[in-house]
Scaffold this active site. Structure first.
Site, PDB file in Angstrom:
ATOM      1  N   HIS A  72       0.843  -1.202   0.000  1.00  0.00           N
ATOM      2  CA  HIS A  72       0.000   0.000   0.000  1.00  0.00           C
ATOM      3  C   HIS A  72       0.876   1.250   0.000  1.00  0.00           C
ATOM      4  O   HIS A  72       1.891   1.293   0.684  1.00  0.00           O
ATOM      5  CB  HIS A  72      -0.889   0.029   1.246  1.00  0.00           C
ATOM      6  N   TYR A 203      -8.005   3.664   9.714  1.00  0.00           N
ATOM      7  CA  TYR A 203      -8.028   3.799  11.171  1.00  0.00           C
ATOM      8  C   TYR A 203      -9.069   4.871  11.489  1.00  0.00           C
ATOM      9  O   TYR A 203      -8.911   6.017  11.063  1.00  0.00           O
ATOM     10  CB  TYR A 203      -6.677   4.281  11.716  1.00  0.00           C
ATOM     11  N   PRO A 295      -1.351  -2.685  19.549  1.00  0.00           N
ATOM     12  CA  PRO A 295      -1.222  -2.957  18.111  1.00  0.00           C
ATOM     13  C   PRO A 295      -1.522  -1.771  17.185  1.00  0.00           C
ATOM     14  O   PRO A 295      -1.319  -1.881  15.973  1.00  0.00           O
ATOM     15  CB  PRO A 295      -2.216  -4.096  17.858  1.00  0.00           C
ATOM     16  N   LYS A 299       3.594  -2.344  15.311  1.00  0.00           N
ATOM     17  CA  LYS A 299       5.045  -2.355  15.519  1.00  0.00           C
ATOM     18  C   LYS A 299       5.616  -3.634  16.145  1.00  0.00           C
ATOM     19  O   LYS A 299       6.825  -3.855  16.086  1.00  0.00           O
ATOM     20  CB  LYS A 299       5.429  -1.169  16.440  1.00  0.00           C
ATOM     21  N   TYR A 387       5.421   5.194  10.919  1.00  0.00           N
ATOM     22  CA  TYR A 387       4.561   4.077  10.534  1.00  0.00           C
ATOM     23  C   TYR A 387       5.325   3.067   9.669  1.00  0.00           C
ATOM     24  O   TYR A 387       5.204   1.858   9.876  1.00  0.00           O
ATOM     25  CB  TYR A 387       3.316   4.594   9.801  1.00  0.00           C
TER      26      TYR A 387
END
Ligand code: RFL
Ligand code: PHB
Length: 395
Positions: A72, A203, A295, A299, A387
């Site tokens: 992505h 998210y 979560p 990571k 990220y």
């Protein structure tokens, strides 16, 4: 039995370590208390950092991942009923968010290790650690749970046995400091047989609580809902789960979630945890055995992968050149990266979850933070670089 490095646990940390050691010509033996079918069937992570993908490729175990993963270029943050895309690829100078299930990583690593003739003892019982401060530390375990008691004599032991394993408690209590934060919420995770609803992860911060839409394949989707940490999965019928997911993920702009049969569901609690030091005598902890992140930042597996790269490097320096300096500095080098991932995971968790202890003022600050990270280039770059994963640092 005798080996150079005894590894406890065949999770991502233990398996990635054994592969690196093999590539360096260092012998290892893994002991794992679950069966091969159990470890290959446990549903957990989905997002891999670029560095973890690169490591899989360097180890020669990345071919299925490169074929079957989704790469992505961004993800979406959703709040006040509207989506805001973080263009990770552009903001990080060309990196991707790779979506590939943890149990597929495990299958690839186990399969390759067994084909190389690597030693993995599955389904062992009563694992214990001995003589860690001597020249010859030992792992004792019972073969097939009820079989003979075995002793594995090692030069070093890698404790890769997750949060509940016996390695961390083998460091004397008085010598370790444990830092911990427990969150008042948990994640209800589902797997559903449904087509892809969104080409990228979403998210969502919603009045009713956080929700996350992720994927596994064109036919299987992974979704999560914020629930109370003490909630029982029996309270969540499939209808109730879908109704909450629709509420929390759908937008005024017309995004619609596609439903399908749910074939797996469960609730996990959320904590942040760090053990310092990550080593004692000849024992080195790696991955969840040493630290846990909630979560939300994706990571945990990635930190396991960076820990074992530092550890493998230290072991290589010892076996090739007799140098122990890198091993001596293992905790310090690992914890620099670990604490930054702890920070990011806590910030993402705090920014995205509804906290019912928050005052109306704190709720507005949370929304301002989301507005800021999605509208300021400086803040978006910071979010994106964390990220996709901060670089490994070797000092
Ligand atoms: P693991 O995976 O827990 O493996 C430890 C292994 O040790 C074995 N073991 C023992 N073996 C012998 N003797 C004993 N006494 C033993 N006790 C335990 C266990 O059976 C197991 O096989 O730890 P490791 O290798 O450090 O890997 C850590 C990761 O599994 C974990 O951090 C991730 O799953 C976290 N995580 C995510 N990480 C990511 O990087 N990206 C993600 O997208 C992501 N999503 C997630 C996640 C974790 C989640 N849950 C379920 C907590 C999503 C979720 C919902
Ligand atoms: C997942 O796909 O399981 C997943 C994705 C993103 C996260 C955590 C888990 O932050």
């Amino acid at each position: 039995m005798r080996t150079q490095v005894g590894i406890i646990g065949a999770g991502p940390a233990g398996l990635l370590l054994s592969h690196q050691l093999h590539q360096m010509g260092i012998e290892s033996v893994i002991v794992e208390n679950r069966t091969q079918a159990e470890i290959e069937g446990t549903i957990r992570a989905g997002v891999l950092e670029q560095g973890t993908v690169d490591l899989m490729n360097r180890l020669g175990v990345g071919s299925r991942l490169m074929k079957e993963s989704y790469f992505h270029e961004g993800f979406e943050l959703r709040f006040k009923g509207k989506g805001h895309r973080i263009n990770v690829h552009e903001l990080t100078g060309g990196k991707y968010v790779t979506v590939y299930a943890q149990h597929e990583v495990i299958k690839d690593l186990v399969d390759a290790r067994l084909r190389q003739g690597g030693a993995i003892h599955f389904n062992v019982g009563e694992v214990s650690l001995h003589d860690l401060d001597s020249e010859l530390p030992k792992i004792r375990f019972r073969q097939d749970k009820e079989g003979e008691l075995q002793e594995l004599v090692c030069d070093y032991i890698a404790g890769c046995d997750g949060f509940h394993g016996p390695s961390r408690p083998a460091i004397p209590h008085s010598l370790r400091t444990e830092y911990q934060k427990i969150y008042p919420f948990g994640w209800l995770g589902i797997l559903t047989e449904a087509p892809v609803s969104s080409p990228e992860l979403i998210y969502s911060n919603h009045e009713r609580g956080f929700a996350l839409l992720s994927t596994r394949s064109s036919k299987i989707q992974r979704l999560y809902l914020q629930v109370d940490a003490k909630d029982d999965i029996a309270n969540w019928s499939d209808d109730r789960i879908w109704s909450e997911l629709h509420n929390r993920l759908e937008t005024k702009e017309g995004f619609r979630l596609i439903e399908g049969p749910i074939f797996q569901k469960g609730i996990v609690s959320m904590r942040s945890f760090v053990c310092d030091p990550m080593q004692y005598g000849k024992l080195f902890l790696a991955g969840d055995a040493a630290h846990i992140v909630p979560p939300t930042g994706a990571k945990g597996l990635n930190l396991a992968a960076s820990d074992v790269q530092y550890l493998a490097r230290g072991l290589d320096a010892y076996y090739k050149r007799g140098q122990t300096e890198l091993l001596e500095r293992y905790t310090d080098v690992c914890l620099r990266r670990v604490w930054k991932a702890e920070r990011f995971s806590m910030v993402m968790t705090t920014m995205l979850h509804r906290n019912h202890d928050h005052s109306p003022f704190e709720r507005q600050i949370q929304l301002a933070e989301l507005d800021y990270v999605t509208s300021s280039r400086a803040a978006s770059v910071s979010l994106a670089e964390n990220y996709v994963g901060l670089p490994m640092e070797y000092h």
